[in-house]
Design an enzyme around this catalytic site. Structure first.
Site, PDB file in Angstrom:
ATOM      1  N   LYS A  64      45.368  49.984  -4.459  1.00 48.42           N
ATOM      2  CA  LYS A  64      44.944  49.056  -3.412  1.00 48.42           C
ATOM      3  C   LYS A  64      45.832  49.154  -2.169  1.00 48.42           C
ATOM      4  O   LYS A  64      45.394  48.829  -1.072  1.00 48.42           O
ATOM      5  CB  LYS A  64      44.980  47.618  -3.933  1.00 48.42           C
ATOM      6  N   PHE A  81      46.658  39.932  -7.218  1.00 46.68           N
ATOM      7  CA  PHE A  81      46.745  39.447  -8.593  1.00 46.68           C
ATOM      8  C   PHE A  81      45.983  40.408  -9.497  1.00 46.68           C
ATOM      9  O   PHE A  81      44.947  40.968  -9.094  1.00 46.68           O
ATOM     10  CB  PHE A  81      46.148  38.044  -8.714  1.00 46.68           C
ATOM     11  N   LYS A 132      47.033  49.376 -10.114  1.00 44.18           N
ATOM     12  CA  LYS A 132      46.292  48.616  -9.103  1.00 44.18           C
ATOM     13  C   LYS A 132      47.095  48.495  -7.815  1.00 44.18           C
ATOM     14  O   LYS A 132      46.545  48.629  -6.713  1.00 44.18           O
ATOM     15  CB  LYS A 132      45.946  47.225  -9.642  1.00 44.18           C
ATOM     16  N   ASN A 137      33.122  34.048 -13.516  1.00 45.41           N
ATOM     17  CA  ASN A 137      34.155  34.164 -14.539  1.00 45.41           C
ATOM     18  C   ASN A 137      34.762  32.789 -14.775  1.00 45.41           C
ATOM     19  O   ASN A 137      34.341  31.806 -14.166  1.00 45.41           O
ATOM     20  CB  ASN A 137      35.219  35.185 -14.126  1.00 45.41           C
ATOM     21  N   LYS A 170      13.233  31.229  -9.560  1.00 49.33           N
ATOM     22  CA  LYS A 170      13.798  31.324 -10.902  1.00 49.33           C
ATOM     23  C   LYS A 170      13.021  32.339 -11.736  1.00 49.33           C
ATOM     24  O   LYS A 170      11.795  32.326 -11.776  1.00 49.33           O
ATOM     25  CB  LYS A 170      13.756  29.953 -11.577  1.00 49.33           C
ATOM     26  N   PRO A 180      32.373  44.214  -2.426  1.00 46.39           N
ATOM     27  CA  PRO A 180      33.437  44.748  -1.573  1.00 46.39           C
ATOM     28  C   PRO A 180      34.803  44.491  -2.203  1.00 46.39           C
ATOM     29  O   PRO A 180      35.020  43.467  -2.856  1.00 46.39           O
ATOM     30  CB  PRO A 180      33.269  43.977  -0.256  1.00 46.39           C
ATOM     31  N   ILE A 217      38.062  43.312  -1.568  1.00 47.09           N
ATOM     32  CA  ILE A 217      38.714  42.520  -0.520  1.00 47.09           C
ATOM     33  C   ILE A 217      40.179  42.924  -0.359  1.00 47.09           C
ATOM     34  O   ILE A 217      40.670  43.122   0.761  1.00 47.09           O
ATOM     35  CB  ILE A 217      38.583  41.017  -0.819  1.00 47.09           C
ATOM     36  N   LEU A 218      40.891  43.058  -1.466  1.00 46.74           N
ATOM     37  CA  LEU A 218      42.309  43.406  -1.408  1.00 46.74           C
ATOM     38  C   LEU A 218      42.526  44.756  -0.733  1.00 46.74           C
ATOM     39  O   LEU A 218      43.348  44.888   0.185  1.00 46.74           O
ATOM     40  CB  LEU A 218      42.901  43.401  -2.820  1.00 46.74           C
TER      41      LEU A 218
END
Length: 396
Positions: free
Chosen positions: A340, A322, A336, A208, A286, A303, A305-306
């Protein structure tokens, strides 16, 4: 905050030297003893009398003061303080420090010291961006010199950009952090930052547009409040901060492993923009374009993570997530936080029109159990300082 600490302040030659008068005042108000050293160029901008009046003691200027040198004063000065601060640190001063020069009192003190050194660079933006200055900066950091700033803004030369010396309040915070006198002294804080890169083949990946700027600013702000910072970063486009425990990773799985290894911590801030999916069985070679058309790819979920850390047996006392959204920012962020299990969510709108992702400013909403705080548009460094201060208060 700095009671009993001794700070040697070396004032370099530059228009920003006038800020050092306020810095001396703030240092003394915080309880520190200031030992002022004024370079010859510095006397062109501030007078020894004004510096001495504010510091409440003698100003040192000349390496060859026979009375002082009879007692090897330059060696005593270099080691009698808890910290040496160079402000403003001009391009010339940085070059001399990087080269190990000792041709005046200031550079001799810096070469003879065995104490921490903090510099606050200040110069024209083109001097700052010049390859020689950046090379000297890298050398100083490698030598263990701490750096604060420079800030971006209008300059005395009429140009705009990076090169303004940090404000006295910022330098004071950095000094407190170096001397472990801040409100987060003794606390260990984890910060994740940057994007993750999920490989498709050896040359392609899913990622991103995160630059890592906000996470890096948070690590700096927490460090400057005295925290021991564990900084886990993906391949960001901004340089990682100094004086942190640095762990560089590429993928979400690697980031999770690094985070779990860092536990236990007192608090954790998950500012990284982790890719939600990865390609199953990424190719070892490739992928070539063929007549058979576009290759099929199967995705797997990365996964969380938070959520993993929020449910961990050694969950930190304060977990901050975040939420980067492009629509219904507050609603998605509230959801969220509950899903979480984290304490706070820092939400922002990262739609292309905002320029936030990869930019230098941010507009965030702090979502807690008690409600939503809408913060005004701010530089990412200021967002970081405000959030770090809130965390310090919560952990007190």
């Amino acid at each position: 905050m700095l009671a009993g600490k001794r700070v040697t302040l070396i004032i370099g030659g530059g228009i920003a030297a006038y800020k050092c008068l306020d810095l001396i005042r703030q240092l003394r108000r915080a309880g520190a003893e200031v030992i002022p050293v004024l370079t010859r160029a510095g006397t062109e901008f501030v007078t020894p009398l004004s510096v001495a009046a504010l510091a409440g003691r003698q100003v040192y200027q000349d390496l060859f003061d026979l009375k002082d040198e009879a007692e090897m004063e330059h060696i005593q000065l270099s080691r009698a303080s808890d910290l040496l601060v160079v402000a403003p640190a001009t391009a010339d001063m940085m070059a001399k420090m990087a080269g190990g020069h000792a041709n005046d009192l200031a550079t001799t003190l810096l070469l003879a010291t065995d104490k921490p050194v903090l510099i606050a660079p200040a110069m024209n933006l083109r001097m700052w961006s010049h390859a020689a200055t950046q090379r000297n900066l890298a050398q100083l950091r490698a030598d263990g010199v701490a750096v604060i700033g420079p800030n971006e803004g209008d300059m005395a030369c009429g140009e705009f950009g990076p090169g303004r010396m940090s404000e006295p309040e910022e330098i004071l915070t950095a000094i407190a952090g170096l001397l472990r006198a801040g409100p987060l002294s003794g606390k260990r804080v984890l910060v994740t930052s940057g994007p993750t890169h999920e490989p498709i083949d050896p040359v392609r990946y899913i990622a991103n547009r995160s630059s890592g700027a906000q996470g890096t600013a948070l690590a700096v702000a927490l460090r400057d409040l005295g925290a021991e910072v564990v900084f886990v970063t993906g391949p960001a486009s901004v340089a990682p901060p100094d004086r942190v425990e640095l762990h560089k990773v590429e993928t979400a799985q690697q980031m999770l492993e690094a985070v779990q290894t860092a536990l236990p911590v007192d608090a954790a801030v998950f500012a990284a923009a982790v890719a939600d999916w990865r390609v199953e069985g990424s190719h070892a070679q490739k992928i070539k374009k063929t007549a058979h058309g576009i290759p099929e790819m199967k995705f797997s979920e990365n996964p969380d993570i938070l959520a993993t850390i929020c449910a961990h047996p050694t969950r930190p006392a304060l977990v901050v997530g975040f939420a980067a959204e492009t629509q219904d920012v507050i609603a998605h962020a509230r959801d969220k936080r509950l899903r979480k299990g984290c304490d706070w969510i820092v939400a922002n709108d990262v739609s292309p029109a905002t320029g936030i992702m990869g930019g230098s400013n941010n507009t965030v909403h702090l979502i807690t159990e008690t409600g939503v705080e809408d913060w005004p548009p701010l530089p990412k460094a200021e967002v970081a300082r405000r959030l770090a201060a809130r965390m310090a208060k919560a952990l007190a």
